[in-house]
Design a protein around this motif. Structure first.
Motif, PDB file in Angstrom:
ATOM      1  N   PRO A 184     -21.092  -5.888   5.405  1.00 50.85           N
ATOM      2  CA  PRO A 184     -21.479  -7.253   4.759  1.00 50.85           C
ATOM      3  C   PRO A 184     -22.913  -6.942   3.716  1.00 50.85           C
ATOM      4  CG  PRO A 184     -20.851  -7.853   6.892  1.00 50.85           C
ATOM      5  CD  PRO A 184     -21.117  -6.348   6.819  1.00 50.85           C
ATOM      6  N   ASN A 185     -22.717  -7.639   2.766  1.00 53.67           N
ATOM      7  CA  ASN A 185     -23.993  -7.770   1.712  1.00 53.67           C
ATOM      8  C   ASN A 185     -24.318  -6.332   1.458  1.00 53.67           C
ATOM      9  OD1 ASN A 185     -23.670 -10.579   1.591  1.00 53.67           O
ATOM     10  ND2 ASN A 185     -24.969 -10.714   3.519  1.00 53.67           N
ATOM     11  N   SER A 186     -23.691  -5.336   1.447  1.00 51.32           N
ATOM     12  CA  SER A 186     -24.067  -3.875   1.347  1.00 51.32           C
ATOM     13  C   SER A 186     -24.046  -3.503  -0.105  1.00 51.32           C
ATOM     14  CB  SER A 186     -23.240  -2.863   2.193  1.00 51.32           C
ATOM     15  OG  SER A 186     -23.580  -1.469   1.964  1.00 51.32           O
ATOM     16  N   THR A 187     -25.051  -2.789  -0.498  1.00 52.75           N
ATOM     17  CA  THR A 187     -25.408  -2.218  -1.731  1.00 52.75           C
ATOM     18  C   THR A 187     -25.144  -0.859  -1.592  1.00 52.75           C
ATOM     19  OG1 THR A 187     -27.719  -1.996  -1.211  1.00 52.75           O
ATOM     20  CG2 THR A 187     -27.025  -4.371  -2.367  1.00 52.75           C
ATOM     21  N   GLY A 188     -24.523  -0.056  -0.773  1.00 52.68           N
ATOM     22  CA  GLY A 188     -24.279   1.330  -0.663  1.00 52.68           C
ATOM     23  C   GLY A 188     -23.563   1.802  -1.763  1.00 52.68           C
ATOM     24  N   THR A 189     -23.596   3.104  -1.894  1.00 53.71           N
ATOM     25  CA  THR A 189     -22.991   3.871  -2.999  1.00 53.71           C
ATOM     26  C   THR A 189     -21.629   4.610  -2.445  1.00 53.71           C
ATOM     27  OG1 THR A 189     -24.272   5.578  -2.490  1.00 53.71           O
ATOM     28  CG2 THR A 189     -25.225   3.979  -4.185  1.00 53.71           C
ATOM     29  N   ALA A 190     -20.783   3.981  -1.905  1.00 50.91           N
ATOM     30  CA  ALA A 190     -19.573   4.792  -1.564  1.00 50.91           C
ATOM     31  C   ALA A 190     -18.840   4.924  -2.671  1.00 50.91           C
ATOM     32  CB  ALA A 190     -18.813   3.492  -0.536  1.00 50.91           C
ATOM     33  N   ALA A 191     -17.842   5.982  -2.516  1.00 54.00           N
ATOM     34  CA  ALA A 191     -17.147   6.441  -3.624  1.00 54.00           C
ATOM     35  C   ALA A 191     -15.963   5.350  -3.989  1.00 54.00           C
ATOM     36  CB  ALA A 191     -16.558   7.778  -3.350  1.00 54.00           C
ATOM     37  N   GLN A 192     -15.632   4.463  -2.766  1.00 56.94           N
ATOM     38  CA  GLN A 192     -14.580   3.433  -3.134  1.00 56.94           C
ATOM     39  C   GLN A 192     -15.190   2.257  -2.859  1.00 56.94           C
ATOM     40  OE1 GLN A 192     -10.836   4.249  -1.445  1.00 56.94           O
ATOM     41  NE2 GLN A 192      -9.813   3.109  -2.579  1.00 56.94           N
ATOM     42  N   ASN A 193     -14.909   1.076  -3.433  1.00 57.67           N
ATOM     43  CA  ASN A 193     -15.320  -0.190  -3.117  1.00 57.67           C
ATOM     44  C   ASN A 193     -14.308  -0.748  -2.082  1.00 57.67           C
ATOM     45  OD1 ASN A 193     -16.589  -2.715  -3.143  1.00 57.67           O
ATOM     46  ND2 ASN A 193     -16.042  -3.155  -5.055  1.00 57.67           N
ATOM     47  N   ALA A 194     -14.956  -1.375  -0.931  1.00 56.50           N
ATOM     48  CA  ALA A 194     -14.123  -2.005   0.139  1.00 56.50           C
ATOM     49  C   ALA A 194     -13.231  -3.074  -0.375  1.00 56.50           C
ATOM     50  CB  ALA A 194     -14.952  -2.010   1.323  1.00 56.50           C
ATOM     51  N   ALA A 195     -13.899  -3.909  -1.124  1.00 52.93           N
ATOM     52  CA  ALA A 195     -13.159  -5.211  -1.601  1.00 52.93           C
ATOM     53  C   ALA A 195     -12.013  -5.143  -2.480  1.00 52.93           C
ATOM     54  CB  ALA A 195     -14.213  -5.965  -2.330  1.00 52.93           C
ATOM     55  N   PRO A 196     -11.227  -5.829  -2.617  1.00 59.30           N
ATOM     56  CA  PRO A 196      -9.994  -5.547  -3.511  1.00 59.30           C
ATOM     57  C   PRO A 196     -10.729  -5.716  -4.938  1.00 59.30           C
ATOM     58  CG  PRO A 196      -9.513  -7.116  -1.933  1.00 59.30           C
ATOM     59  CD  PRO A 196     -11.091  -6.992  -1.564  1.00 59.30           C
ATOM     60  N   SER A 197      -9.901  -5.023  -5.756  1.00 60.90           N
ATOM     61  CA  SER A 197     -10.637  -4.973  -7.098  1.00 60.90           C
ATOM     62  C   SER A 197     -10.134  -6.297  -7.864  1.00 60.90           C
ATOM     63  CB  SER A 197     -10.043  -3.943  -8.126  1.00 60.90           C
ATOM     64  OG  SER A 197      -8.400  -4.117  -8.011  1.00 60.90           O
ATOM     65  N   ALA A 198     -11.051  -6.722  -8.992  1.00 63.59           N
ATOM     66  CA  ALA A 198     -10.835  -8.106  -9.624  1.00 63.59           C
ATOM     67  C   ALA A 198      -9.588  -7.930 -10.301  1.00 63.59           C
ATOM     68  CB  ALA A 198     -11.995  -8.111 -10.726  1.00 63.59           C
ATOM     69  N   GLY A 199      -9.078  -6.783 -10.899  1.00 65.91           N
ATOM     70  CA  GLY A 199      -7.844  -6.746 -11.347  1.00 65.91           C
ATOM     71  C   GLY A 199      -6.636  -6.948 -10.626  1.00 65.91           C
ATOM     72  N   TRP A 200      -6.705  -6.505  -9.365  1.00 62.02           N
ATOM     73  CA  TRP A 200      -5.630  -6.558  -8.572  1.00 62.02           C
ATOM     74  C   TRP A 200      -5.696  -8.148  -8.103  1.00 62.02           C
ATOM     75  CZ3 TRP A 200      -5.463  -7.968  -2.987  1.00 62.02           C
ATOM     76  CH2 TRP A 200      -4.209  -8.003  -2.463  1.00 62.02           C
ATOM     77  N   VAL A 201      -6.755  -8.759  -7.795  1.00 63.66           N
ATOM     78  CA  VAL A 201      -6.671 -10.156  -7.329  1.00 63.66           C
ATOM     79  C   VAL A 201      -5.911 -11.238  -8.563  1.00 63.66           C
ATOM     80  CG1 VAL A 201      -8.046 -12.525  -6.983  1.00 63.66           C
ATOM     81  CG2 VAL A 201      -8.551  -9.987  -5.879  1.00 63.66           C
ATOM     82  N   GLY A 202      -6.195 -10.513  -9.887  1.00 62.41           N
ATOM     83  CA  GLY A 202      -5.771 -11.404 -11.219  1.00 62.41           C
ATOM     84  C   GLY A 202      -4.078 -10.967 -10.832  1.00 62.41           C
ATOM     85  N   ARG A 203      -3.630  -9.721 -10.685  1.00 57.17           N
ATOM     86  CA  ARG A 203      -2.092  -9.383 -10.644  1.00 57.17           C
ATOM     87  C   ARG A 203      -1.449 -10.430  -9.570  1.00 57.17           C
ATOM     88  NH1 ARG A 203      -4.087  -4.278 -11.089  1.00 57.17           N
ATOM     89  NH2 ARG A 203      -3.285  -3.899  -8.958  1.00 57.17           N
ATOM     90  N   VAL A 204      -2.299 -10.465  -8.404  1.00 57.11           N
ATOM     91  CA  VAL A 204      -1.611 -11.144  -7.152  1.00 57.11           C
ATOM     92  C   VAL A 204      -1.402 -12.650  -7.710  1.00 57.11           C
ATOM     93  CG1 VAL A 204      -2.067 -12.042  -4.947  1.00 57.11           C
ATOM     94  CG2 VAL A 204      -2.510  -9.527  -5.576  1.00 57.11           C
ATOM     95  N   LYS A 205      -2.534 -13.479  -8.351  1.00 56.73           N
ATOM     96  CA  LYS A 205      -2.610 -14.612  -8.592  1.00 56.73           C
ATOM     97  C   LYS A 205      -1.563 -14.832  -9.903  1.00 56.73           C
ATOM     98  CE  LYS A 205      -6.281 -17.049  -8.671  1.00 56.73           C
ATOM     99  NZ  LYS A 205      -7.577 -17.753  -8.658  1.00 56.73           N
ATOM    100  N   GLY A 206      -1.307 -13.760 -10.734  1.00 58.90           N
ATOM    101  CA  GLY A 206      -0.544 -13.753 -11.814  1.00 58.90           C
ATOM    102  C   GLY A 206       1.113 -13.847 -11.324  1.00 58.90           C
ATOM    103  N   LYS A 207       1.428 -13.369 -10.160  1.00 51.17           N
ATOM    104  CA  LYS A 207       2.669 -13.338  -9.646  1.00 51.17           C
ATOM    105  C   LYS A 207       3.041 -14.807  -8.839  1.00 51.17           C
ATOM    106  CE  LYS A 207       5.853 -10.819  -6.522  1.00 51.17           C
ATOM    107  NZ  LYS A 207       6.152  -9.480  -5.810  1.00 51.17           N
ATOM    108  N   ILE A 208       2.021 -15.218  -8.466  1.00 49.91           N
ATOM    109  CA  ILE A 208       2.214 -16.610  -7.404  1.00 49.91           C
ATOM    110  C   ILE A 208       2.155 -17.782  -8.360  1.00 49.91           C
ATOM    111  CG2 ILE A 208       1.161 -17.850  -5.687  1.00 49.91           C
ATOM    112  CD1 ILE A 208       0.261 -15.458  -4.352  1.00 49.91           C
TER     113      ILE A 208
END
Length: 283
Positions: A184-208
């Motif tokens: 939580p509240n991490s500013t690490g430099t992992a190769a992949q972001n653990a949180a869902p991408s902003a575009g994916w959330v938009g696609r989910v809401k666009g389907k619902i």
């Protein structure tokens, strides 16, 4: 024969004899009167009592027979009967007057008793009404206090529930980030972001969103925060309201749309087990 021959002969000298008789009687009366006056004497008289040598009892005086008592007048039965009838009628009138007075007295007493009962009944009804009004007022005050206490309790419970839901939301976010390999509240430099991408959330809401059926009157723009549980393949396993929008109809419409969506798209081949989405009628 005539009527004159049948009449007896008249007596001769009848008038003369009657006259002589009257004269003789007159003379006799004069002689007697003169003889009485001639022998009268005015010298004092003397009285002498003669006593017998042998006492003799005087013969009893003859008493006059008692006069017969006057015969009592015979009673007038008709008058007596009339008097008796009048007395009986008077007694009857007096009895009727007495009966009428007694009847009037009883009627007045009955009216007075009825009026007294009516007054007592009215007083009792007024007393009962006052007691009922007092009890009703106390019951209203008690109900108000109970309602105020209930409202305060419900408000506290709602506040506690909101706080609990907010804590759960934060916990879910931390868990999502933890499962993705981050903190939580991490500013690490992992190769992949653990949180869902902003575009994916938009696609989910666009389907619902196209599946939401809601009559938007434009008066408000409530925000519903929904927790969605997903399977590895993106299938929707369940959904619930984390934070109500204040419009129950909008919350139900969002939940119905999520159930209709059934499966959500993947985010670069990955699907988080839990996702929290917010929906507004106008975004």
């Amino acid at each position: 024969m005539t009527s004159a021959t049948l009449r007896p002969p008249e007596v001769a000298g009848m008038g003369r004899g009657l006259s002589l008789a009257l004269v003789a009687h007159g003379l006799l009366i004069l002689a007697l009167s003169y003889g009485l006056n001639w022998h009268s004497d005015s010298s004092p008289a003397f009285e002498a009592e003669l006593w017998s040598s042998v006492p003799q009892v005087a013969a009893p005086r003859e008493e006059a027979p008692p006069e017969p008592e006057p015969e009592a007048p015979k009673p007038d039965t008709r008058a007596q009967q009339r008097a008796a009838e009048e007395a009986a009628a008077e007694q009857q009138r007096e009895a009727e007057i007495a009966i009428a007075k007694e009847k009037k007295r009883k009627q007045e007493k009955a009216r007075e008793e009825a009026a007294q009962l009516e007054r007592e009944k009215a007083a009792k009804e007024a007393k009962d009404k006052a007691a009922k009004d007092k009890a009703a007022k106390e019951e209203q005050e008690r109900a108000k206090k109970d309602k105020a206490a209930k409202d305060a309790k419900e408000a506290k419970e709602a506040k506690d529930a909101d706080a609990k839901r907010e804590a759960q939301r934060q916990e879910f976010l931390r868990r999502i980030q933890g499962m993705a390999g981050g903190q939580p509240n991490s500013t690490g430099t992992a190769a992949q972001n653990a949180a869902p991408s902003a575009g994916w959330v938009g696609r989910v809401k666009g389907k619902i969103r196209p599946l939401i059926i809601y009559a938007d009157d434009g008066a408000a723009n409530p925000t519903a925060e929904i927790q969605v549980t997903l399977g590895p393949d993106g299938r929707i396993l369940g959904s619930k309201v984390l934070k109500a929008s204040g419009d129950a109809e909008w919350d139900r419409a969002v939940l119905r749309a999520i159930d209709k969506a059934e499966v959500l798209p993947r985010d670069d081949g990955r699907v988080p087990p839990v996702i929290i989405l917010t929906f507004r009628p106008r975004e």
